[in-house]
Design a protein around this motif. Structure first.
Motif, PDB file in Angstrom:
ATOM      1  N   CYS A 115     131.087  51.355  54.469  1.00  0.00           N
ATOM      2  CA  CYS A 115     130.640  51.356  55.866  1.00  0.00           C
ATOM      3  C   CYS A 115     129.270  52.010  56.014  1.00  0.00           C
ATOM      4  CB  CYS A 115     131.649  52.094  56.741  1.00  0.00           C
ATOM      5  SG  CYS A 115     133.271  51.308  56.846  1.00  0.00           S
ATOM      6  N   SER A 116     129.000  53.035  55.203  1.00  0.00           N
ATOM      7  CA  SER A 116     127.721  53.734  55.290  1.00  0.00           C
ATOM      8  C   SER A 116     126.564  52.860  54.807  1.00  0.00           C
ATOM      9  CB  SER A 116     127.767  55.021  54.456  1.00  0.00           C
ATOM     10  OG  SER A 116     128.790  55.881  54.899  1.00  0.00           O
ATOM     11  N   LEU A 117     126.792  52.087  53.754  1.00  0.00           N
ATOM     12  CA  LEU A 117     125.727  51.294  53.151  1.00  0.00           C
ATOM     13  C   LEU A 117     125.614  49.889  53.737  1.00  0.00           C
ATOM     14  CD1 LEU A 117     126.170  52.306  49.391  1.00  0.00           C
ATOM     15  CD2 LEU A 117     124.560  53.229  51.063  1.00  0.00           C
ATOM     16  N   TYR A 118     126.619  49.467  54.498  1.00  0.00           N
ATOM     17  CA  TYR A 118     126.601  48.110  55.049  1.00  0.00           C
ATOM     18  C   TYR A 118     125.389  47.893  55.950  1.00  0.00           C
ATOM     19  CZ  TYR A 118     127.848  44.059  57.848  1.00  0.00           C
ATOM     20  OH  TYR A 118     127.821  42.847  58.496  1.00  0.00           O
ATOM     21  N   ILE A 119     125.021  48.895  56.734  1.00  0.00           N
ATOM     22  CA  ILE A 119     123.880  48.763  57.637  1.00  0.00           C
ATOM     23  C   ILE A 119     122.625  48.393  56.854  1.00  0.00           C
ATOM     24  CG2 ILE A 119     122.293  50.067  59.114  1.00  0.00           C
ATOM     25  CD1 ILE A 119     124.733  49.421  60.598  1.00  0.00           C
ATOM     26  N   GLY A 120     122.401  49.061  55.723  1.00  0.00           N
ATOM     27  CA  GLY A 120     121.227  48.766  54.911  1.00  0.00           C
ATOM     28  C   GLY A 120     121.279  47.377  54.306  1.00  0.00           C
ATOM     29  N   PHE A 121     122.432  46.989  53.755  1.00  0.00           N
ATOM     30  CA  PHE A 121     122.552  45.670  53.124  1.00  0.00           C
ATOM     31  C   PHE A 121     122.438  44.541  54.142  1.00  0.00           C
ATOM     32  CE2 PHE A 121     124.687  48.083  49.652  1.00  0.00           C
ATOM     33  CZ  PHE A 121     123.906  47.609  48.595  1.00  0.00           C
ATOM     34  N   ALA A 122     122.936  44.778  55.370  1.00  0.00           N
ATOM     35  CA  ALA A 122     122.965  43.715  56.385  1.00  0.00           C
ATOM     36  C   ALA A 122     121.775  43.770  57.332  1.00  0.00           C
ATOM     37  CB  ALA A 122     124.266  43.811  57.190  1.00  0.00           C
ATOM     38  N   LEU A 128     125.564  34.573  53.545  1.00  0.00           N
ATOM     39  CA  LEU A 128     126.858  34.190  52.982  1.00  0.00           C
ATOM     40  C   LEU A 128     128.016  34.585  53.899  1.00  0.00           C
ATOM     41  CD1 LEU A 128     126.372  35.097  49.199  1.00  0.00           C
ATOM     42  CD2 LEU A 128     126.428  32.816  50.245  1.00  0.00           C
ATOM     43  N   LEU A 129     127.857  35.678  54.644  1.00  0.00           N
ATOM     44  CA  LEU A 129     128.905  36.121  55.567  1.00  0.00           C
ATOM     45  C   LEU A 129     128.624  35.701  56.994  1.00  0.00           C
ATOM     46  CD1 LEU A 129     129.471  39.783  54.238  1.00  0.00           C
ATOM     47  CD2 LEU A 129     130.841  37.740  53.753  1.00  0.00           C
ATOM     48  N   GLY A 130     127.529  34.981  57.194  1.00  0.00           N
ATOM     49  CA  GLY A 130     127.170  34.555  58.545  1.00  0.00           C
ATOM     50  C   GLY A 130     126.649  35.689  59.411  1.00  0.00           C
ATOM     51  N   VAL A 131     126.064  36.707  58.775  1.00  0.00           N
ATOM     52  CA  VAL A 131     125.565  37.877  59.508  1.00  0.00           C
ATOM     53  C   VAL A 131     124.074  37.695  59.793  1.00  0.00           C
ATOM     54  CG1 VAL A 131     125.199  40.378  59.436  1.00  0.00           C
ATOM     55  CG2 VAL A 131     127.267  39.380  58.433  1.00  0.00           C
ATOM     56  N   GLU A 132     123.696  37.831  61.075  1.00  0.00           N
ATOM     57  CA  GLU A 132     122.298  37.701  61.466  1.00  0.00           C
ATOM     58  C   GLU A 132     121.540  39.001  61.201  1.00  0.00           C
ATOM     59  OE1 GLU A 132     121.974  34.762  65.163  1.00  0.00           O
ATOM     60  OE2 GLU A 132     123.202  36.526  65.623  1.00  0.00           O
ATOM     61  N   PHE A 136     119.005  40.914  66.125  1.00  0.00           N
ATOM     62  CA  PHE A 136     119.812  40.044  66.985  1.00  0.00           C
ATOM     63  C   PHE A 136     121.203  40.614  67.253  1.00  0.00           C
ATOM     64  CE2 PHE A 136     116.895  37.189  64.623  1.00  0.00           C
ATOM     65  CZ  PHE A 136     116.149  36.721  65.697  1.00  0.00           C
ATOM     66  N   ARG A 137     121.574  41.650  66.495  1.00  0.00           N
ATOM     67  CA  ARG A 137     122.919  42.204  66.657  1.00  0.00           C
ATOM     68  C   ARG A 137     122.934  43.494  67.477  1.00  0.00           C
ATOM     69  NH1 ARG A 137     122.904  42.581  60.994  1.00  0.00           N
ATOM     70  NH2 ARG A 137     124.275  44.388  61.126  1.00  0.00           N
ATOM     71  N   MET A 138     121.769  44.055  67.809  1.00  0.00           N
ATOM     72  CA  MET A 138     121.717  45.280  68.595  1.00  0.00           C
ATOM     73  C   MET A 138     122.333  45.040  69.979  1.00  0.00           C
ATOM     74  SD  MET A 138     120.425  47.690  66.742  1.00  0.00           S
ATOM     75  CE  MET A 138     120.007  48.935  67.947  1.00  0.00           C
ATOM     76  N   GLY A 139     123.337  45.810  70.311  1.00  0.00           N
ATOM     77  CA  GLY A 139     124.018  45.653  71.596  1.00  0.00           C
ATOM     78  C   GLY A 139     125.026  44.522  71.612  1.00  0.00           C
ATOM     79  N   ASN A 140     125.015  43.706  70.566  1.00  0.00           N
ATOM     80  CA  ASN A 140     125.951  42.588  70.492  1.00  0.00           C
ATOM     81  C   ASN A 140     126.478  42.476  69.064  1.00  0.00           C
ATOM     82  OD1 ASN A 140     127.397  40.263  71.256  1.00  0.00           O
ATOM     83  ND2 ASN A 140     125.709  38.925  70.632  1.00  0.00           N
TER      84      ASN A 140
END
Length: 735
Positions: A115-122, A128-132, A136-140
């Protein structure tokens, strides 16, 4: 009776056990040999990462805080059991344990790292995971953000609970409930509420919440100074402080107690931990105080009160001071300068009580043969001062705090491990000198500071003390990392509180409640204090005084078991808006909250440093806590004094004004002296009950430095002063 059997004589293991018992961050679980080796590797990698990045540049905040939080999860879940019990820290074996670490703890450790490192990787998206992308994800937040965000919030609260107990997580949960269920709160506290998705987004994404300013300051600055303090103590700087304090104060009346005050003041410059300070200096000073004739509870109280000043003693004031610099957007050096006189006032208060108590008990100083020899102390320990001088020079030259910590740690490693008679060890000073020259060539260091650091590195290799081996230094660095785990967990968890405050505006709501309540009470009291056209105090004066009292009480009551840093962050959000409405400068209101947060550490019933001192003194813990509280009157008076007279902070908005500063400082010191006489019941001779009451009132009036208030204070104390002069003159005649 052998010396080891005398009361108060404790072994090094006894002292470590006391620190583990009363410093919640120091009690860790025993692990198997293989796991211990692996965790030492993690701790050393953790320390080296922060050390290297402080000198050569840090990665982006999302990665830096992610790596720091990952290290916290690994080490806390390995060393701190889920529940505290007598057997939780013992070494055990079983199917569901690996190296004595339960499998569920290992699973939560892994989830925390992910969970700590996910922010950096994403950050730039994960197709591949459909993560923008993050923008575009701030607040949403998407589903992955929600999953990892929820897990991280729970785990951060858990590591805070494991290191610091239930109180802090419980308070944070109240703030979380306020954010989510705002419409159900009454009156002015009511707000529309924060949607759950928005709440998770605010708590998980950087710049607010968990990855906010508190974790940034801890990972970027605080950790480095904690590590420096531990290494400096190991290399001999702490012993140098105690020896010099003994030389300075030991021969005078009540010597060991005064040594405790002076050595704790010195030691506080490198240690932000009250309990560590108490155990380190109290191991020597408390038994000496008892041998001289001080009661055990008073001896423990002296050490606890003096040691609690470590977090308000410049230049290293603990985590809260660094966070304060970020909140106020001021250089850390400004905070340090502002804290000089208030810290001095605290130690003047403790020193005065100690002196008056020595007079009351008829105690003498230490015998000459018990005092260290000045020439021998400095002949052996002079090199230990090099790292502190180098660190302070870089800090006050305007460089970043973490760069000054990097230089301080480097010089500490050199003075501790490098010797000119051991050529292989000269690689350490050579590498540091190369670094300094590289910074100078790139306009990173100016010529004066470059020469100072190079001279320090060269002189450090001539340290006459025994060289510290690599394994011993590795153990010391591991200890430094462990010391930083609790404050790291608290900083990550308190980030949630900061996020809630920024999202809901609860700070201004509570601040308004404080000022409106104080104003209402002030109006009632004003009528009682007005006699025709003459008024003792204006409504505005009474409102300010009552607001200060309410905030001070909140600090002390909420501070029961809550770390000073967390308490400061939570309460300054209330104090700043409230006191700003009353015209108090921001730096004064922030320091006000910090000081009363530290007072909470020596306020019964929860006063861990006093309990640690009681264990060394073999005295009643509660009575020792009461003694520590009364001895800390200077720390209680100081915040009131600099709110009423901001000139005492030196760095006020109008600049430094010498004569107003001189007048206000003399007034504040007179107030501390009067309160000390009231506490001890002795000045030149015994003070009767009526005299102690008058001295207490006089000391309180002295708090607000003004000519009118000071004249009133002098008139109140005058009967006591005259009676003391009369009895002092009569004593020789009677003899």
């Amino acid at each position: 009776m052998t010396p080891s059997s005398e009361p108060g004589e404790l072994s090094a293991e006894d002292l470590r056990e006391i620190e583990r018992k009363y410093d919640e961050g120091a009690a860790t679980r025993s692990v198997g040999p293989g796991m211990a080796l692996a965790l030492r590797g993690v701790a050393l990698a953790f320390a080296l990462y922060h050390y290297i990045t402080a000198g050569f540049g840090m990665p982006s905040d999302r990665w830096h805080m992610g790596w720091h939080l990952s290290g916290l999860f690994v080490l806390i879940y390995a060393f701190y059991p889920a529940m505290r019990s007598s057997g939780a820290y013992a070494l055990k074996t079983g199917r569901w344990r690996i190296g004595n670490v339960p499998v569920p703890d290992l699973a939560m450790m892994a989830f925390g790292v992910i969970c700590s490192l996910y922010i950096g990787f994403a950050w730039h998206g994960l197709p591949l995971l459909g993560v923008e992308e993050q923008t575009f994800r701030m607040g949403n937040p998407d589903i992955w953000d929600m999953i990892f965000g929820c897990i991280l919030i729970v785990l951060v609260l858990d590591i805070a609970r494991r290191t610091l107990g239930w109180i802090l997580p419980a308070i944070i949960c109240v703030f979380m409930a306020y954010a989510l269920f705002g419409p159900y709160f009454p009156g002015i506290l009511q707000h529309p509420g924060v949607k759950f998705r928005t709440f998770v987004s605010s708590m998980y994404f950087p710049s607010e919440g968990i990855f906010g300013v508190t974790l940034w300051v801890t990972s970027t600055i605080v950790f480095h100074f904690v590590l420096f303090g531990v290494i400096a103590q190991r290399t001999g700087l702490g012993k140098l402080f105690i020896d010099n304090a003994t030389i300075l104060a030991g021969k005078y009346r009540g010597g060991p107690a005064k040594v405790s005050v002076v050595s704790s003041a010195f030691f506080g410059t490198i240690s932000g931990s009250s309990v560590a300070n108490t155990v380190s200096t109290g191991a020597l000073t408390i038994p000496n105080m008892k041998k001289l004739g001080y009661p055990g509870h008073f001896a423990g109280g002296v050490e606890a009160a003096a040691s609690a000043g470590g977090q308000i003693t410049p230049p290293i004031m603990g985590a809260a001071a660094f966070i304060m610099a970020e909140f106020l957007e001021l250089p850390y050096t400004t905070i340090v300068i502002a804290a000089i006189f208030p810290a001095l006032l605290h130690y003047v208060g403790v020193f005065t009580v100690v002196h008056l108590m020595a007079r009351r008990l008829g105690l003498k100083g230490m015998a000459a043969d018990m005092l260290p020899k000045l020439r021998e102390v400095w002949a052996e320990g002079w090199a230990n001062l090099i790292p502190l001088v180098g660190m302070l020079a870089i800090l006050f030259a305007g460089y970043t705090p973490y760069m000054s910590a990097f230089c301080g740690i480097s010089l500490t490693l050199i003075t501790g491990m490098a010797r000119w008679r051991a050529p292989a060890t000269l690689a350490l000073p050579a590498a540091f000198i190369a670094f300094v020259l590289w910074k100078y060539a790139g306009d990173g260091f100016d010529a004066v500071n470059s020469l100072l650091l190079i001279a320090g590195a060269v002189l450090g290799v001539f340290n006459p003390q025994t060289r510290i081996s690599v394994p011993d230094m590795a153990e010391t660095m591991e200890t430094g990392v462990k010391y930083a785990l609790a404050v790291g967990a608290a900083s990550a968890a308190v980030g949630i509180v900061v996020g809630v405050i920024n999202t809901t505006g609860i700070g201004f709501r509570l601040g308004f409640m404080v000022t409106s309540g104080a104003a209402s009470l002030a109006s009632d009291l004003h009528g009682l204090m007005t006699f025709g056209a003459f008024e003792l105090f204006s409504v505005q004066d009474l409102t300010l005084f009552l607001s200060l009292i309410l905030i001070a009480l909140a600090c002390i009551l909420m501070g029961a078991g809550v770390p000073t840093t967390a308490l400061y962050i939570m309460l300054v959000s209330v104090a700043q808006p409230a006191l700003a409405q009353l015209g108090v400068p921001p730096i004064a209101s922030h320091l006000f909250v910090l000081y009363y947060g530290v007072v909470a550490e020596i306020t019964p019933p929860v006063c861990t440093s006093a309990y640690a001192a009681a264990a060394i003194a073999n005295s009643n813990p509660f009575r020792t806590g009461v003694s520590a509280f009364t001895l800390g009157l200077g720390k209680i008076v100081a915040p009131m004094a600099f709110v009423y007279a901001p000139v005492l902070l030196i760095v006020g908005q109008g600049g430094f004004q010498f004569f107003p500063f001189l007048y206000s400082s003399v007034s504040a010191i007179a107030g501390v002296f009067a309160l000390s006489g009231a506490v001890v019941g002795h000045l030149a001779g015994p003070v009767a009950i009526w005299g102690r009451v008058l001295l207490a009132l006089s000391g309180l009036v002295f708090i607000a430095p003004s000519l009118t208030a000071d004249l009133i204070a002098v008139l109140i104390a005058a009967p006591v002063i005259f009676s003391q002069i009369a009895s002092h003159r009569a004593a020789p005649a009677e003899a």
